[in-house]
Design a protein around this motif. Structure first.
Motif, PDB file in Angstrom:
ATOM      1  N   LEU A  81       0.940  -1.164   0.156  1.00 16.14           N
ATOM      2  CA  LEU A  81      -0.126   0.214  -0.054  1.00 16.14           C
ATOM      3  C   LEU A  81       0.492   1.257   0.316  1.00 16.14           C
ATOM      4  N   GLY A  82       1.725   1.269   0.780  1.00 17.49           N
ATOM      5  CA  GLY A  82       2.889   2.736   1.244  1.00 17.49           C
ATOM      6  C   GLY A  82       3.990   2.449  -0.123  1.00 17.49           C
ATOM      7  N   TRP A  83       4.081   1.594  -1.157  1.00 22.27           N
ATOM      8  CA  TRP A  83       4.770   2.241  -2.134  1.00 22.27           C
ATOM      9  C   TRP A  83       3.961   2.269  -3.163  1.00 22.27           C
ATOM     10  N   ASP A  84       2.759   1.482  -3.127  1.00 28.88           N
ATOM     11  CA  ASP A  84       1.923   1.831  -4.627  1.00 28.88           C
ATOM     12  C   ASP A  84       1.932   3.278  -4.393  1.00 28.88           C
ATOM     13  N   ILE A  85       1.079   4.053  -3.402  1.00 32.82           N
ATOM     14  CA  ILE A  85       0.979   5.512  -3.154  1.00 32.82           C
ATOM     15  C   ILE A  85       1.798   6.219  -3.717  1.00 32.82           C
ATOM     16  N   TYR A  86       3.429   5.663  -2.812  1.00 34.61           N
ATOM     17  CA  TYR A  86       4.351   6.948  -3.390  1.00 34.61           C
ATOM     18  C   TYR A  86       5.001   6.982  -4.953  1.00 34.61           C
ATOM     19  N   ASP A  87       4.583   5.833  -5.308  1.00 30.14           N
ATOM     20  CA  ASP A  87       4.498   5.926  -6.558  1.00 30.14           C
ATOM     21  C   ASP A  87       4.158   6.308  -7.168  1.00 30.14           C
ATOM     22  N   GLN A  88       3.113   6.783  -7.211  1.00 27.85           N
ATOM     23  CA  GLN A  88       1.511   7.635  -7.851  1.00 27.85           C
ATOM     24  C   GLN A  88       1.861   9.202  -7.111  1.00 27.85           C
ATOM     25  N   VAL A  89       2.073   9.561  -6.016  1.00 23.81           N
ATOM     26  CA  VAL A  89       2.289  10.649  -5.364  1.00 23.81           C
ATOM     27  C   VAL A  89       3.783  10.896  -6.285  1.00 23.81           C
ATOM     28  N   SER A  90       4.920  10.531  -6.637  1.00 26.20           N
ATOM     29  CA  SER A  90       5.970  11.111  -6.766  1.00 26.20           C
ATOM     30  C   SER A  90       6.412  11.264  -8.082  1.00 26.20           C
ATOM     31  N   PRO A  91       5.690  10.887  -9.041  1.00 33.31           N
ATOM     32  CA  PRO A  91       6.063  11.945 -10.369  1.00 33.31           C
ATOM     33  C   PRO A  91       5.974  13.047 -10.381  1.00 33.31           C
ATOM     34  N   TRP A  92       4.417  13.563  -9.868  1.00 26.94           N
ATOM     35  CA  TRP A  92       3.731  15.177  -9.305  1.00 26.94           C
ATOM     36  C   TRP A  92       4.384  15.735  -8.195  1.00 26.94           C
ATOM     37  N   ALA A  93       5.053  14.890  -6.793  1.00 28.51           N
ATOM     38  CA  ALA A  93       5.805  15.742  -5.987  1.00 28.51           C
ATOM     39  C   ALA A  93       7.049  16.549  -6.034  1.00 28.51           C
ATOM     40  N   TYR A  94       7.948  15.693  -7.082  1.00 24.59           N
ATOM     41  CA  TYR A  94       9.456  15.361  -6.797  1.00 24.59           C
ATOM     42  C   TYR A  94       9.724  17.524  -7.710  1.00 24.59           C
ATOM     43  N   PRO A  95       8.976  17.365  -8.987  1.00 22.23           N
ATOM     44  CA  PRO A  95       8.549  18.622  -9.597  1.00 22.23           C
ATOM     45  C   PRO A  95       8.373  19.908  -8.534  1.00 22.23           C
ATOM     46  N   VAL A  96       7.283  20.055  -7.863  1.00 18.71           N
ATOM     47  CA  VAL A  96       6.646  20.918  -6.965  1.00 18.71           C
ATOM     48  C   VAL A  96       8.297  21.221  -5.908  1.00 18.71           C
ATOM     49  N   LYS A  97       8.342  19.836  -5.548  1.00 15.51           N
ATOM     50  CA  LYS A  97       9.832  20.133  -4.116  1.00 15.51           C
ATOM     51  C   LYS A  97      10.848  20.815  -5.207  1.00 15.51           C
ATOM     52  N   ALA A  98      11.179  21.118  -6.394  1.00 13.19           N
ATOM     53  CA  ALA A  98      11.977  21.288  -6.427  1.00 13.19           C
ATOM     54  C   ALA A  98      12.238  22.905  -7.613  1.00 13.19           C
ATOM     55  N   VAL A  99      10.596  23.319  -7.180  1.00 17.23           N
ATOM     56  CA  VAL A  99      10.573  24.826  -7.221  1.00 17.23           C
ATOM     57  C   VAL A  99      11.306  25.415  -6.107  1.00 17.23           C
ATOM     58  N   PRO A 100      11.995  26.507  -6.838  1.00 15.11           N
ATOM     59  CA  PRO A 100      12.486  26.995  -5.433  1.00 15.11           C
ATOM     60  C   PRO A 100      11.950  27.881  -4.129  1.00 15.11           C
ATOM     61  N   LEU A 101      10.648  27.966  -3.746  1.00 17.78           N
ATOM     62  CA  LEU A 101      10.106  28.382  -3.020  1.00 17.78           C
ATOM     63  C   LEU A 101      10.234  27.192  -2.536  1.00 17.78           C
ATOM     64  N   PHE A 102      10.162  25.984  -2.606  1.00 18.81           N
ATOM     65  CA  PHE A 102      10.392  24.693  -1.541  1.00 18.81           C
ATOM     66  C   PHE A 102      11.863  24.113  -0.888  1.00 18.81           C
ATOM     67  N   SER A 103      12.661  24.902  -2.016  1.00 20.85           N
ATOM     68  CA  SER A 103      14.062  24.313  -1.423  1.00 20.85           C
ATOM     69  C   SER A 103      14.721  24.333  -0.136  1.00 20.85           C
ATOM     70  N   TYR A 104      15.841  24.113   0.507  1.00 18.89           N
ATOM     71  CA  TYR A 104      16.282  24.487   1.850  1.00 18.89           C
ATOM     72  C   TYR A 104      14.760  24.306   2.756  1.00 18.89           C
ATOM     73  N   GLY A 105      14.630  22.821   2.428  1.00 19.53           N
ATOM     74  CA  GLY A 105      13.134  22.185   3.552  1.00 19.53           C
ATOM     75  C   GLY A 105      12.255  23.276   3.642  1.00 19.53           C
ATOM     76  N   GLY A 106      11.932  24.319   2.262  1.00 21.27           N
ATOM     77  CA  GLY A 106      10.877  25.091   2.972  1.00 21.27           C
ATOM     78  C   GLY A 106      10.787  25.921   3.377  1.00 21.27           C
ATOM     79  N   ALA A 107      12.167  27.026   4.006  1.00 24.25           N
ATOM     80  CA  ALA A 107      12.398  27.405   4.393  1.00 24.25           C
ATOM     81  C   ALA A 107      12.036  28.860   3.626  1.00 24.25           C
TER      82      ALA A 107
END
Length: 481
Positions: free
Chosen positions: A52-78
């Motif tokens: 269950l956990g891996w299946d959800i992660y596999d579905q979520v990660s394709p859109w989560a990682y591009p969002v976290k790559a935005v400079p606003l979320f760098s340095y842990g979201g500082a």
């Protein structure tokens, strides 16, 4: 609470959230500055099945990682936290504290949505059992994932605590809230140090004593563990880079993953080709598993014995076919006569003398060719076997052409008097020369070539060769038939 004091307290909460977010980046920057190493490690993770956990992660990660790559979320979201603090502060200055709390809570919710799955999903799979836990890779990687996922949730939690509405009196929390807080605190204490710990040791070839010189220095590993690590790292074979993706995984984790795969293979009779083994996350270790896993070693030895038995039976069948041919009855008595089944690869069987190995000579009539110290005789349609009779004489034997499809005689110069005939398999027929170094003639008789060219699967023993070697000074080849 006075307004100024309240603003000062909330500002410290925002500051704590910002410092908590940026602290890991600062820490690794200092480590890199001092050592030149960020401390990062690479892993190869192969997943199969469904958890269950891996299946959800596999579905979520394709859109989560591009969002976290935005400079606003760098340095842990500082940067987002600082921007949220500015919005909160301006709202408070304008007398709209409620709007400020909304801004703070929005910042916290956005960060929690991005970071909380990185803690909850691997924790869920770890609770579901070893199979789901292995989906996330070696234990070292899983502990880091959970530990840092929990840590990344601290900044938004601090923001929520900072912007909460001031209370006029102490309110005692319920048992559920107190229990949840205690569990989170204990989890942070246990997992974050484990995630931050330096990776385990990756031993060198010399430390593991892969060459077997007895100078290994690794402690705490059995001999089978060391052999397994040598195979995984590629230390036991020249020019081998090892199993891809495991070169930087610690010895302890490689052995642990190998033992998990061994347990799975043992349940399938030691068969690393079983579907469950092939689909395991650490399936790439299967090639080296025999060094660690007795069940796999036994299964592979049994398979090797089975194949050897099949090969021996196949060869014996061909040898019986050759032995069934009538023995050649020479016109004069030879010094030596021997029979053997020889196997050819690339059409010919070869003859040579010590120190005169080289390229095979050109064949006369595509049957026999000689060079100084070398001999080649056609024996098969590229790959196959021939029933060979070799006769050595001290004088020229009478010519025989009856019953043979081809008869060709060539000159041969023996530099050492030690000519021997051999194939890629079968015995070596030695002492073809009778009078030491000097000039000789080699007469080759053949039947069966037409048959093996005409029939896709010719009968066993179809090709027969009679090779006669005797003294003679003539150099020119003679085609008798």
């Amino acid at each position: 609470m006075p307004r100024r004091s309240w603003v000062h307290r909330v500002s410290k909460g925002w500051a704590a959230a910002t410092l908590t977010a940026v602290a890991p980046s600062l820490f690794f920057w200092v480590i890199w500055t001092l050592t030149g190493d960020y401390g990062s490690r690479s892993y190869l993770s192969m997943s199969s099945g469904s958890c269950l956990g891996w299946d959800i992660y596999d579905q979520v990660s394709p859109w989560a990682y591009p969002v976290k790559a935005v400079p606003l979320f760098s340095y842990g979201g500082a940067p987002l936290i600082v921007l949220g603090f500015a919005g909160w502060y301006l709202s408070v200055r304008r007398g709209r504290a409620g709007l400020g709390r909304i801004i703070g809570r929005c910042v916290a919710v956005v960060l929690l949505v991005l970071d909380l799955p990185l803690f909850l999903l691997p924790t869920l799979d770890a609770a579901l059992g070893p199979a789901c836990e292995a989906m996330w890779g070696p234990p070292e990687l899983l502990s880091r994932q959970i530990g840092w996922g929990l840590y990344d949730c601290l900044p938004p939690i601090l923001v929520l605590l900072a912007v909460r509405a001031p209370r006029r009196a102490f309110v005692r929390r319920g048992p559920v809230v107190r229990t949840a807080a205690a569990v989170l605190a204990v989890t942070a204490v246990v997992l974050i140090p484990a995630a931050s710990a330096s990776p385990g040791k990756v031993s060198t070839e010399r430390e593991l004593d892969c060459a077997g010189f007895g100078d290994g220095t690794v402690k705490g590993l059995s001999e089978t563990d060391k052999r397994f690590l040598c195979a995984v790292r590629g230390y036991d074979r020249p020019y081998d880079s090892g199993v891809e993706g495991w070169d930087e995984v610690s010895d302890q984790d490689v052995v642990a993953q190998g033992r998990q795969l061994c347990a799975l293979a043992t349940r399938h009779g030691g068969d690393t080709g079983a579907r469950a083994v092939q689909e395991a996350p650490q399936a790439s270790l299967a090639g080296a598993l025999a060094d660690l896993c007795p069940a796999v070693a036994s299964a592979r030895q049994a398979e090797a014995d089975r194949r050897q038995a099949e090969s021996d039976a196949y060869v014996a069948k061909k040898e019986r076919a050759c032995a069934a041919h009538p023995r050649h009855r020479p016109k004069i008595r030879p010094v030596r006569q021997r029979r053997a089944t020889l196997w050819a690869e690339f059409w010919t069987i070869g003859g040579e003398e010590d120190g005169y190995e080289g390229d095979p000579p050109e064949l006369v009539e595509n049957l026999v060719g000689t060079g100084r110290g070398t001999l080649a005789i056609w024996a098969a349609d590229e790959i196959g076997h021939a029933c060979v009779t070799v006769e050595s004489y001290t004088r020229r034997p009478p010519l025989e052409t009856g019953g043979w499809e081809e008869v060709v005689e060539v000159g041969y110069e023996s530099p050492t008097g030690s000519l021997q005939l051999y194939g890629v398999d079968g015995p070596v027929l030695k002492d073809l020369i009778t009078r030491g170094p000097g000039s000789y003639r080699v007469r080759v008789h053949l039947r069966g070539r037409k048959l093996v060219y005409q029939v896709a699967y010719p009968p066993d023993g179809a090709v027969e060769l009679l090779v006669q070697v005797f003294p003679g000074t003539a150099k020119r080849p003679v085609v008798y038939k």
